[in-house]
Design a protein around this motif. Structure first.
Motif, PDB file in Angstrom:
ATOM      1  N   THR A 160       0.883  -1.177  -0.103  1.00  0.00           N
ATOM      2  CA  THR A 160       0.080  -0.077   0.207  1.00  0.00           C
ATOM      3  C   THR A 160       1.000   1.395   0.066  1.00  0.00           C
ATOM      4  O   THR A 160       1.791   1.352   1.052  1.00  0.00           O
ATOM      5  CB  THR A 160      -1.018   0.020   1.027  1.00  0.00           C
ATOM      6  OG1 THR A 160      -1.525  -1.163   1.218  1.00  0.00           O
ATOM      7  CG2 THR A 160      -1.904   1.300   1.088  1.00  0.00           C
ATOM      8  N   VAL A 161       0.641   2.012  -0.864  1.00  0.00           N
ATOM      9  CA  VAL A 161       1.331   3.652  -1.094  1.00  0.00           C
ATOM     10  C   VAL A 161       0.440   4.532  -1.382  1.00  0.00           C
ATOM     11  O   VAL A 161      -0.573   4.558  -2.015  1.00  0.00           O
ATOM     12  CB  VAL A 161       2.306   3.311  -2.317  1.00  0.00           C
ATOM     13  CG1 VAL A 161       3.075   4.615  -2.480  1.00  0.00           C
ATOM     14  CG2 VAL A 161       3.258   2.097  -2.097  1.00  0.00           C
ATOM     15  N   GLY A 162       0.730   5.757  -0.376  1.00  0.00           N
ATOM     16  CA  GLY A 162       0.000   7.002  -0.582  1.00  0.00           C
ATOM     17  C   GLY A 162      -0.457   7.663   0.479  1.00  0.00           C
ATOM     18  O   GLY A 162       0.376   7.590   1.820  1.00  0.00           O
ATOM     19  N   ARG A 163      -1.378   8.287   0.544  1.00  0.00           N
ATOM     20  CA  ARG A 163      -2.043   9.147   1.690  1.00  0.00           C
ATOM     21  C   ARG A 163      -2.999   8.502   2.500  1.00  0.00           C
ATOM     22  O   ARG A 163      -3.932   8.113   1.881  1.00  0.00           O
ATOM     23  CB  ARG A 163      -2.445  10.399   1.274  1.00  0.00           C
ATOM     24  CG  ARG A 163      -2.865  11.298   2.476  1.00  0.00           C
ATOM     25  CD  ARG A 163      -2.986  12.833   1.723  1.00  0.00           C
ATOM     26  NE  ARG A 163      -4.073  13.477   2.775  1.00  0.00           N
ATOM     27  CZ  ARG A 163      -3.416  14.385   3.776  1.00  0.00           C
ATOM     28  NH1 ARG A 163      -1.989  14.263   4.004  1.00  0.00           N
ATOM     29  NH2 ARG A 163      -4.136  15.202   4.572  1.00  0.00           N
ATOM     30  N   LEU A 164      -2.828   7.980   3.713  1.00  0.00           N
ATOM     31  CA  LEU A 164      -3.909   7.315   4.640  1.00  0.00           C
ATOM     32  C   LEU A 164      -3.559   7.429   6.159  1.00  0.00           C
ATOM     33  O   LEU A 164      -2.490   8.175   6.561  1.00  0.00           O
ATOM     34  CB  LEU A 164      -3.994   5.991   4.123  1.00  0.00           C
ATOM     35  CG  LEU A 164      -2.949   4.954   4.547  1.00  0.00           C
ATOM     36  CD1 LEU A 164      -3.490   3.396   4.440  1.00  0.00           C
ATOM     37  CD2 LEU A 164      -1.631   5.069   3.233  1.00  0.00           C
ATOM     38  N   SER A 165      -4.605   7.090   6.782  1.00  0.00           N
ATOM     39  CA  SER A 165      -4.400   7.090   8.080  1.00  0.00           C
ATOM     40  C   SER A 165      -3.387   5.719   8.638  1.00  0.00           C
ATOM     41  O   SER A 165      -3.838   4.657   8.137  1.00  0.00           O
ATOM     42  CB  SER A 165      -5.638   7.068   8.983  1.00  0.00           C
ATOM     43  OG  SER A 165      -5.433   7.029  10.344  1.00  0.00           O
ATOM     44  N   VAL A 166      -2.210   5.870   9.483  1.00  0.00           N
ATOM     45  CA  VAL A 166      -1.609   4.654   9.930  1.00  0.00           C
ATOM     46  C   VAL A 166      -2.585   3.718  10.619  1.00  0.00           C
ATOM     47  O   VAL A 166      -2.538   2.611  10.452  1.00  0.00           O
ATOM     48  CB  VAL A 166      -0.559   5.099  10.858  1.00  0.00           C
ATOM     49  CG1 VAL A 166       0.333   3.996  11.332  1.00  0.00           C
ATOM     50  CG2 VAL A 166       0.463   6.137  10.104  1.00  0.00           C
ATOM     51  N   ASP A 167      -3.438   4.320  11.250  1.00  0.00           N
ATOM     52  CA  ASP A 167      -4.371   3.291  12.022  1.00  0.00           C
ATOM     53  C   ASP A 167      -5.182   2.530  11.116  1.00  0.00           C
ATOM     54  O   ASP A 167      -6.177   1.636  11.628  1.00  0.00           O
ATOM     55  CB  ASP A 167      -4.939   3.693  13.429  1.00  0.00           C
ATOM     56  CG  ASP A 167      -5.999   4.624  12.932  1.00  0.00           C
ATOM     57  OD1 ASP A 167      -6.069   4.887  11.723  1.00  0.00           O
ATOM     58  OD2 ASP A 167      -6.559   5.197  13.846  1.00  0.00           O
ATOM     59  N   ASP A 168      -5.470   2.642   9.626  1.00  0.00           N
ATOM     60  CA  ASP A 168      -6.203   1.918   8.733  1.00  0.00           C
ATOM     61  C   ASP A 168      -5.460   0.619   8.735  1.00  0.00           C
ATOM     62  O   ASP A 168      -6.147  -0.423   8.333  1.00  0.00           O
ATOM     63  CB  ASP A 168      -5.954   2.808   7.469  1.00  0.00           C
ATOM     64  CG  ASP A 168      -6.857   3.845   7.299  1.00  0.00           C
ATOM     65  OD1 ASP A 168      -7.578   4.088   8.138  1.00  0.00           O
ATOM     66  OD2 ASP A 168      -6.842   4.697   6.403  1.00  0.00           O
ATOM     67  N   LEU A 169      -4.375   0.577   9.080  1.00  0.00           N
ATOM     68  CA  LEU A 169      -3.420  -0.688   8.876  1.00  0.00           C
ATOM     69  C   LEU A 169      -2.873  -1.294  10.417  1.00  0.00           C
ATOM     70  O   LEU A 169      -2.666  -2.619  10.230  1.00  0.00           O
ATOM     71  CB  LEU A 169      -2.081  -0.572   8.166  1.00  0.00           C
ATOM     72  CG  LEU A 169      -2.348   0.050   6.523  1.00  0.00           C
ATOM     73  CD1 LEU A 169      -1.079   0.647   5.998  1.00  0.00           C
ATOM     74  CD2 LEU A 169      -3.349  -0.861   5.569  1.00  0.00           C
TER      75      LEU A 169
END
Length: 438
Positions: A160-169
């Motif tokens: 996964t690469v890009g802009r997201l929330s760390v706690d999504d993962l």
């Protein structure tokens, strides 16, 4: 403020209507694209509470009301074989208690460091995900936010690469992780001492690799950290200031009931001040004065979830940071432990309803306590002085689902020793949350 709130809600309603008419065919077993949307509105109130003194970063001892509203669209596209792209534009408007200061476990998970009094739009997520399947059992994936319906192998590699929330993962938990539908206190919905990378809107840019092998999974990620505490804008150099995390996950069964365990280690390298350096001054310690070099911050966490019966689940988290360096992105907590229960309403013939109760205990390191006792100010704490005692949080909620796509939640929190100060509190917070999604 209310006029802009109504405009935000009206815009979301129009978006919902449009999306419903163009959404992908739900009968298809594998989605080429999907569209989901949500809106969450939270009203909170706290009465006046006892406080012997207040400082720069204290929670206001007077009665306060708080309000937050968000609206999110989530677009997913299967762009190539095994490749998916997701885009989440979001609107948010916030009026938090006391500018989000004065507590370790803040009572509204929709709020991070953003205190936008007027509705603001931004890109909440924009990322690509690539999956390579390597055999094993096939697992069905349902259509959801940032998730296309289809199948994946139990043995797979995911990037996964890009802009997201760390706690999504990371630090996920089936019973306590989503403040829009579950517990809302920062120290219950997440590991309280996990100072994960985030800008003032709670998202960051980076890359993650996940390796799944039947009941096991391991994931590693590097995300950009904010440049400094005062400037919550992400540093564009992933070799200069960054946050690394690695998590091991294991699924299992006990007496036929599913469970899952996660072990997390994180490391932040950034322009972080150390409490001991600030305390070397004979005057009131000040982190701003000694924030002159890059330092390292380490932490760990254990995260458990367990089904106890068909409708009853339990969770627990135990986590700690080194407590030597200042907090950069999340809660001003050095150690935290939480435990809770979640009961599905199907147990009393109310399918879709959920009852949850949880407890958390939050602590600070010795050097962090001394810094605050001497009048120092941190990211979110600073009463001018400190009579230290562990912060204790109790939260209970009942989520009522009148229709499938809408939930109304009543939530109650009691926080003893707010801001780790025995000279203040306790604080009670009553909340009403309206959440709708499709």
């Amino acid at each position: 403020m209310m006029n802009s709130t109504y405009k935000l809600q009206a815009g979301f309603a129009a978006l919902w209507t449009c999306a419903a008419s163009f959404a992908a065919d739900p009968s298809s077993s594998e989605e080429t694209w999907n569209f989901h949307a949500q809106t969450t509105e939270i009203w909170q109130s706290k009465p006046a509470y006892a406080a012997k003194y207040s400082g720069f970063n204290s929670l206001n001892p007077s009665a306060e009301r708080s309000h937050s509203v968000s609206a999110t669209a989530a677009i997913g596209w299967r762009a190539w074989q095994g490749g998916e792209v997701y885009f989440n534009p979001e609107l948010i408007q916030l009026a938090p208690f006391s500018g989000v200061t004065g507590l370790g476990g803040y009572p509204n998970g929709e709020v991070l460091r953003n205190t936008a009094a007027h509705a603001k739009g931004y890109v909440s997520r924009l990322f690509a995900r690539q999956t390579w399947n390597f055999g094993g059992n096939k697992e069905e994936v349902e259509s959801d936010f940032n998730q296309l319906a289809g199948t994946v192998s139990a043995r797979r590699l995911v990037v996964t690469v890009g802009r997201l929330s760390v706690d999504d993962l990371f630090d996920d938990n089936n019973f306590s992780h989503d403040p829009r539908s579950q517990f809302m206190n920062w120290s219950i919905m997440n590991a309280g001492s996990y100072d994960f990378a985030a800008d003032d809107r709670g998202v960051a840019s980076g890359a993650a690799v996940e390796w799944w092998w039947d009941d096991w999974a391991v994931r590693f990620a590097r995300f950009a950290l904010p440049k400094t505490v005062e400037r919550p804008f992400l540093d564009g150099n992933p070799l200069k200031q960054y946050s690394d995390q690695i998590e091991l996950e294991r699924g299992y069964e006990i007496f036929g009931q599913a469970g899952r365990a996660r072990w997390l280690i994180f490391h932040n390298r950034a322009l972080l001040a150390r409490y001991s350096d600030a305390l070397s001054s004979p005057s009131t310690p000040n982190l701003d004065v000694v924030r002159s070099k890059v330092n390292d911050k380490w932490g760990w966490g254990v995260n458990l979830e367990q089904k106890l019966t068909r409708h009853l689940g339990a969770f627990a988290r135990l986590n700690s940071a080194d407590g030597k360096t200042e907090v950069l992105s999340y809660a001003e907590i050095d150690r935290s432990a939480s435990v809770g229960l979640s009961v599905e309403g199907a147990a009393w013939k109310r399918k879709g309803d959920v009852l949850g109760v949880a407890l958390a205990r939050n602590d600070l390191s010795d050097v962090h306590r001394e810094y605050l006792r001497r009048g120092g100010v941190g990211l979110l704490l600073g009463d001018g002085r400190l009579s230290y005692r562990a912060e204790q949080v109790f939260e209970a909620y009942y989520a009522w689902q009148p229709v499938k796509s809408m939930t109304l939640t009543a939530d109650w929190q009691k926080i003893r020793n707010p801001g780790f100060n025995a000279d203040r509190g306790p604080v009670t917070v009553a909340s009403l949350r309206l959440h709708a999604e499709f």
